[in-house]
Motif scaffolding. Structure first.
Motif, PDB file in Angstrom:
ATOM      1  N   LYS A 233       2.983  14.284  11.787  1.00 12.76           N
ATOM      2  CA  LYS A 233       3.285  12.972  12.252  1.00 12.76           C
ATOM      3  C   LYS A 233       2.763  11.999  10.987  1.00 12.76           C
ATOM      4  CE  LYS A 233       3.194  11.335  16.602  1.00 12.76           C
ATOM      5  NZ  LYS A 233       2.400  11.388  18.102  1.00 12.76           N
ATOM      6  N   SER A 234       3.519  10.881  10.737  1.00 10.95           N
ATOM      7  CA  SER A 234       3.095   9.827  10.057  1.00 10.95           C
ATOM      8  C   SER A 234       3.292   8.575  10.874  1.00 10.95           C
ATOM      9  CB  SER A 234       3.972   9.751   8.936  1.00 10.95           C
ATOM     10  OG  SER A 234       5.361   9.177   9.240  1.00 10.95           O
ATOM     11  N   SER A 235       2.470   7.408  10.387  1.00  7.39           N
ATOM     12  CA  SER A 235       2.321   6.304  11.117  1.00  7.39           C
ATOM     13  C   SER A 235       2.116   5.261  10.082  1.00  7.39           C
ATOM     14  CB  SER A 235       1.281   6.294  12.330  1.00  7.39           C
ATOM     15  OG  SER A 235       1.021   5.202  12.971  1.00  7.39           O
ATOM     16  N   PRO A 236       2.549   3.903  10.401  1.00  8.01           N
ATOM     17  CA  PRO A 236       1.944   2.798   9.611  1.00  8.01           C
ATOM     18  C   PRO A 236       0.426   2.435   9.738  1.00  8.01           C
ATOM     19  CG  PRO A 236       4.041   2.444  10.747  1.00  8.01           C
ATOM     20  CD  PRO A 236       3.408   3.602  11.422  1.00  8.01           C
TER      21      PRO A 236
ATOM     22  N   SER B 181      -6.006   4.830  15.512  1.00  6.13           N
ATOM     23  CA  SER B 181      -5.460   3.917  14.640  1.00  6.13           C
ATOM     24  C   SER B 181      -6.167   4.112  13.119  1.00  6.13           C
ATOM     25  CB  SER B 181      -5.471   2.517  15.049  1.00  6.13           C
ATOM     26  OG  SER B 181      -5.188   1.711  14.230  1.00  6.13           O
ATOM     27  N   ALA B 182      -5.276   4.191  12.166  1.00  4.26           N
ATOM     28  CA  ALA B 182      -5.779   4.563  10.950  1.00  4.26           C
ATOM     29  C   ALA B 182      -6.002   3.127  10.071  1.00  4.26           C
ATOM     30  CB  ALA B 182      -5.058   5.202  10.014  1.00  4.26           C
ATOM     31  N   CYS B 183      -7.280   2.840   9.528  1.00  4.48           N
ATOM     32  CA  CYS B 183      -7.464   1.795   8.702  1.00  4.48           C
ATOM     33  C   CYS B 183      -7.288   2.144   7.392  1.00  4.48           C
ATOM     34  CB  CYS B 183      -8.850   1.283   8.895  1.00  4.48           C
ATOM     35  SG  CYS B 183      -9.159   1.002  10.643  1.00  4.48           S
TER      36      CYS B 183
ATOM     37  N   VAL C 230       0.526   5.738   6.477  1.00  3.26           N
ATOM     38  CA  VAL C 230       1.461   5.127   5.337  1.00  3.26           C
ATOM     39  C   VAL C 230       1.229   3.688   5.338  1.00  3.26           C
ATOM     40  CG1 VAL C 230       2.862   6.972   5.088  1.00  3.26           C
ATOM     41  CG2 VAL C 230       3.555   5.112   6.827  1.00  3.26           C
ATOM     42  N   PRO C 231       1.584   2.999   4.353  1.00  2.00           N
ATOM     43  CA  PRO C 231       1.392   1.467   4.425  1.00  2.00           C
ATOM     44  C   PRO C 231       2.530   0.851   5.273  1.00  2.00           C
ATOM     45  CG  PRO C 231       1.147   2.218   1.986  1.00  2.00           C
ATOM     46  CD  PRO C 231       1.565   3.523   2.864  1.00  2.00           C
TER      47      PRO C 231
END
Length: 184
Positions: A2-5, A83-85, A114-115
């Protein structure tokens, strides 16, 4: 994978861990989904999940003091939200902790951050007296106080959907925050 902004919510859903007879899934002393998320820099953050069940809201027949009740419409599940920082691969190790000390490990999972265009989480600004997003821009909370009826049905006829609509209208008009006044 899975990818996420960056700075966006990533949610993972898990089935309940077998027979929960005698346990309250909404009481973290009985059962709790816990874990650790490790980012590409090796920073570890604690993850706390929660029990959830799809439901519909129905009026309570014959009870003028009751506002509405939640009727389950789906299976009990547990969710973890993170949530990724920082950009890159994030690894999650999750487990259930059950009353009596039993621990049930889940398969490790990963996602790629990802950005994105989100300015980041709101934090205390550098001056220590105001708010700023992670990209350094000032953040000014704009909103209102929302009143909510107590559990005895005061403000009769007001339902959860009414609160949802109030919050949606606030957001449509640029609101970024609200304070909920509730009387139980």
């Amino acid at each position: 994978m899975k990818s996420s902004p960056l700075h966006q919510r990533v949610e993972f859903t898990f089935p309940a861990p077998g027979d929960l007879t005698g346990l309250n899934p909404f009481d973290t002393r009985d059962i709790c989904l816990r874990g650790v998320m490790t980012d590409p820099q090796g920073t570890r953050r604690e993850v706390c999940g929660f029990a959830d069940r799809d439901h519909r809201l129905d009026p309570v027949p014959g009870d003028p003091k009751a506002i509405e009740r939640a009727i389950p419409t789906g299976p009990l599940v547990f969710r973890a939200r993170v949530s990724a920082c920082v950009a890159g691969r994030h690894d999650l190790k999750l487990w259930y902790e059950l009353r009596g000390g039993r621990r049930v490990e889940l398969e490790p999972i990963s996602f790629e951050a990802v950005p994105g265009v989100h300015p980041g989480h709101v934090r205390l600004g550098k001056n220590g007296t105001s708010f700023a997003t992670e990209d350094g821009n000032p953040f000014y909370p704009i909103g209102s106080n929302l009143c909510w009826p107590n559990m005895m049905g005061h403000f009769a006829g007001q339902k959860l959907d009414d609160l949802r609509q109030m919050i949606e209208r606030l957001a449509q008009h640029g609101g970024t925050a609200f304070r909920l006044w509730a009387n139980t």
